[in-house]
Design a protein around this motif. Structure first.
Motif, PDB file in Angstrom:
ATOM      1  N   PRO A   1      -6.297  -6.356  35.150  1.00 32.65           N
ATOM      2  CA  PRO A   1      -5.676  -7.679  34.945  1.00 32.65           C
ATOM      3  C   PRO A   1      -4.569  -8.006  35.938  1.00 32.65           C
ATOM      4  CG  PRO A   1      -5.976  -6.548  32.843  1.00 32.65           C
ATOM      5  CD  PRO A   1      -6.301  -5.550  33.914  1.00 32.65           C
ATOM      6  N   ILE A   2      -3.930  -6.986  36.503  1.00 27.08           N
ATOM      7  CA  ILE A   2      -2.831  -7.247  37.431  1.00 27.08           C
ATOM      8  C   ILE A   2      -3.298  -8.035  38.652  1.00 27.08           C
ATOM      9  CG2 ILE A   2      -3.076  -5.096  38.766  1.00 27.08           C
ATOM     10  CD1 ILE A   2       0.049  -4.966  38.711  1.00 27.08           C
TER      11      ILE A   2
ATOM     12  N   LYS B   1      -2.657 -11.879  38.738  1.00 27.99           N
ATOM     13  CA  LYS B   1      -1.335 -12.361  39.145  1.00 27.99           C
ATOM     14  C   LYS B   1      -1.073 -12.074  40.620  1.00 27.99           C
ATOM     15  CE  LYS B   1       3.582 -12.109  37.778  1.00 27.99           C
ATOM     16  NZ  LYS B   1       3.763 -13.546  37.492  1.00 27.99           N
TER      17      LYS B   1
ATOM     18  N   ASP C   1       9.010 -10.270  36.890  1.00 26.77           N
ATOM     19  CA  ASP C   1       7.604  -9.890  37.087  1.00 26.77           C
ATOM     20  C   ASP C   1       7.251  -8.581  36.406  1.00 26.77           C
ATOM     21  OD1 ASP C   1       6.939 -12.098  38.597  1.00 26.77           O
ATOM     22  OD2 ASP C   1       7.016 -11.059  40.535  1.00 26.77           O
TER      23      ASP C   1
ATOM     24  N   ASN D   1       7.955  -7.440  33.662  1.00 24.28           N
ATOM     25  CA  ASN D   1       7.660  -7.567  32.231  1.00 24.28           C
ATOM     26  C   ASN D   1       6.505  -8.512  31.952  1.00 24.28           C
ATOM     27  OD1 ASN D   1       9.659  -5.799  31.112  1.00 24.28           O
ATOM     28  ND2 ASN D   1      11.212  -7.304  31.691  1.00 24.28           N
ATOM     29  N   SER D   2       5.820  -8.948  32.994  1.00 28.44           N
ATOM     30  CA  SER D   2       4.670  -9.830  32.799  1.00 28.44           C
ATOM     31  C   SER D   2       3.507  -9.037  32.198  1.00 28.44           C
ATOM     32  CB  SER D   2       4.242 -10.449  34.124  1.00 28.44           C
ATOM     33  OG  SER D   2       3.757  -9.453  35.014  1.00 28.44           O
ATOM     34  N   PRO D   3       2.654  -9.687  31.422  1.00 26.70           N
ATOM     35  CA  PRO D   3       1.501  -8.971  30.847  1.00 26.70           C
ATOM     36  C   PRO D   3       0.635  -8.321  31.920  1.00 26.70           C
ATOM     37  CG  PRO D   3       1.744 -11.130  29.821  1.00 26.70           C
ATOM     38  CD  PRO D   3       2.710 -11.093  30.968  1.00 26.70           C
ATOM     39  N   GLU D   4       0.517  -8.991  33.070  1.00 35.08           N
ATOM     40  CA  GLU D   4      -0.321  -8.435  34.136  1.00 35.08           C
ATOM     41  C   GLU D   4       0.248  -7.116  34.662  1.00 35.08           C
ATOM     42  OE1 GLU D   4      -0.850 -12.867  34.013  1.00 35.08           O
ATOM     43  OE2 GLU D   4       0.872 -11.510  34.065  1.00 35.08           O
TER      44      GLU D   4
ATOM     45  N   LEU E   1       2.420  -5.125  33.088  1.00 35.87           N
ATOM     46  CA  LEU E   1       2.413  -4.140  32.003  1.00 35.87           C
ATOM     47  C   LEU E   1       1.026  -3.561  31.764  1.00 35.87           C
ATOM     48  CD1 LEU E   1       4.807  -5.919  29.485  1.00 35.87           C
ATOM     49  CD2 LEU E   1       5.294  -3.863  30.829  1.00 35.87           C
ATOM     50  N   SER E   2      -0.011  -4.280  32.155  1.00 37.96           N
ATOM     51  CA  SER E   2      -1.364  -3.743  32.019  1.00 37.96           C
ATOM     52  C   SER E   2      -1.580  -2.556  32.951  1.00 37.96           C
ATOM     53  CB  SER E   2      -2.400  -4.835  32.321  1.00 37.96           C
ATOM     54  OG  SER E   2      -2.424  -5.153  33.714  1.00 37.96           O
TER      55      SER E   2
ATOM     56  N   PRO F   1       2.740   0.308  31.585  1.00 39.63           N
ATOM     57  CA  PRO F   1       3.360  -0.096  30.322  1.00 39.63           C
ATOM     58  C   PRO F   1       4.844   0.229  30.254  1.00 39.63           C
ATOM     59  CG  PRO F   1       1.987   1.838  30.008  1.00 39.63           C
ATOM     60  CD  PRO F   1       1.716   1.347  31.395  1.00 39.63           C
TER      61      PRO F   1
ATOM     62  N   ASN G   1       6.917  -0.665  32.582  1.00 41.16           N
ATOM     63  CA  ASN G   1       7.510  -1.786  33.337  1.00 41.16           C
ATOM     64  C   ASN G   1       8.452  -1.370  34.473  1.00 41.16           C
ATOM     65  OD1 ASN G   1       9.530  -1.372  31.023  1.00 41.16           O
ATOM     66  ND2 ASN G   1      10.565  -3.036  32.071  1.00 41.16           N
TER      67      ASN G   1
END
Length: 234
Positions: free
Chosen positions: A8-9, A12, A56, A58-61, A63-64, A67, A69
């Motif tokens: 997923p990263i 972004k 950035d 802490n973005s979901p991307e 953190l994927s 984790p 961060n």
């Protein structure tokens, strides 16, 4: 061409060169350990800036991929067995890239483990202690009236510098004549301590002449000069 769509990263930070190692980082002491080693080895890579100013990390991307961060993190599209591999934690990344390239980590077992020993010394001691000193000397902690926390980390930083100074008294590098990932891990931290943290006088850094001698040689390496600026800040 490698397919990194499962990560997923990459939504972004799209990969322009998906066949290259993808580096997600910031030019901090931890971040540049990875970029310096990549520059030293010549492994093809693509750098992506993880901007703390815009959160950035802490973005979901992000953190994927990590984790925890923290930077740096990497994806190697040609990992073990040819499958993509993601990694976080700078020490693990240094070990992986050194093994992948066959450089900067001795092949002989005893020297290899001694190099890893000094890498752990940085990861467990130098990094956290220098970082805490920076907090109490340069950042929010500097405004605390009680200077005991700051002085605790000054004392521990001086102790660690002393360990390094005694070790380097009769050696060019941490492992003797050979430049290794132990040096790549340690010296960005020392450089940051007296540079960005402006703690040269506070720590009595000039007493540690052997550390400074090795640091100056480290900073003269072309790959180090490049790696200290990667990824570029905007």
């Amino acid at each position: 061409m490698a397919d990194l769509s499962a990560f997923p990263i990459t939504r972004k930070w799209p990969a322009r060169h998906p066949d290259r190692i993808q580096l997600y980082s910031l030019p901090t002491p931890n971040g540049v350990k990875a970029s310096i080693l990549l520059e030293e080895t010549g492994l093809p890579y693509e750098a992506h800036l993880v901007n703390f100013d815009t959160n950035d990390q802490n973005s979901p991307e992000f953190l994927s991929l990590n984790p925890n961060n923290k930077i740096p993190a990497i994806i190697d599209p040609q990992g073990p067995g040819g499958a993509p591999l993601s990694l976080f934690e700078s020490g693990a990344i240094l070990l992986y890239l050194a093994e992948k390239s066959g450089r900067f980590l001795p092949h002989e077992a005893a020297a290899r483990w001694q190099t890893i020993q000094w890498l752990m010394f940085q990861v467990s001691g130098v990094g956290p202690m220098f970082g805490q000193l920076g907090f109490f000397h340069k950042f929010a902690g500097k405004d605390w009236e009680d200077k005991r926390p700051r002085d605790r980390y000054v004392a521990e930083t001086r102790r660690l510098l002393g360990v390094l100074n005694r070790h380097l008294e009769s050696r060019a590098w941490i492992m003797g004549d050979d430049y290794t990932i132990a040096d790549i891990a340690i010296f960005p931290m020392v450089n940051n301590l007296i540079g960005y943290y402006a703690a040269r006088e506070l720590t009595g850094y000039d007493e540690f002449a052997h550390v400074d001698r090795a640091l100056q040689v480290f900073l003269q390496r072309p790959a180090v000069g490049r790696g200290l600026k990667i990824p570029a800040r905007g």
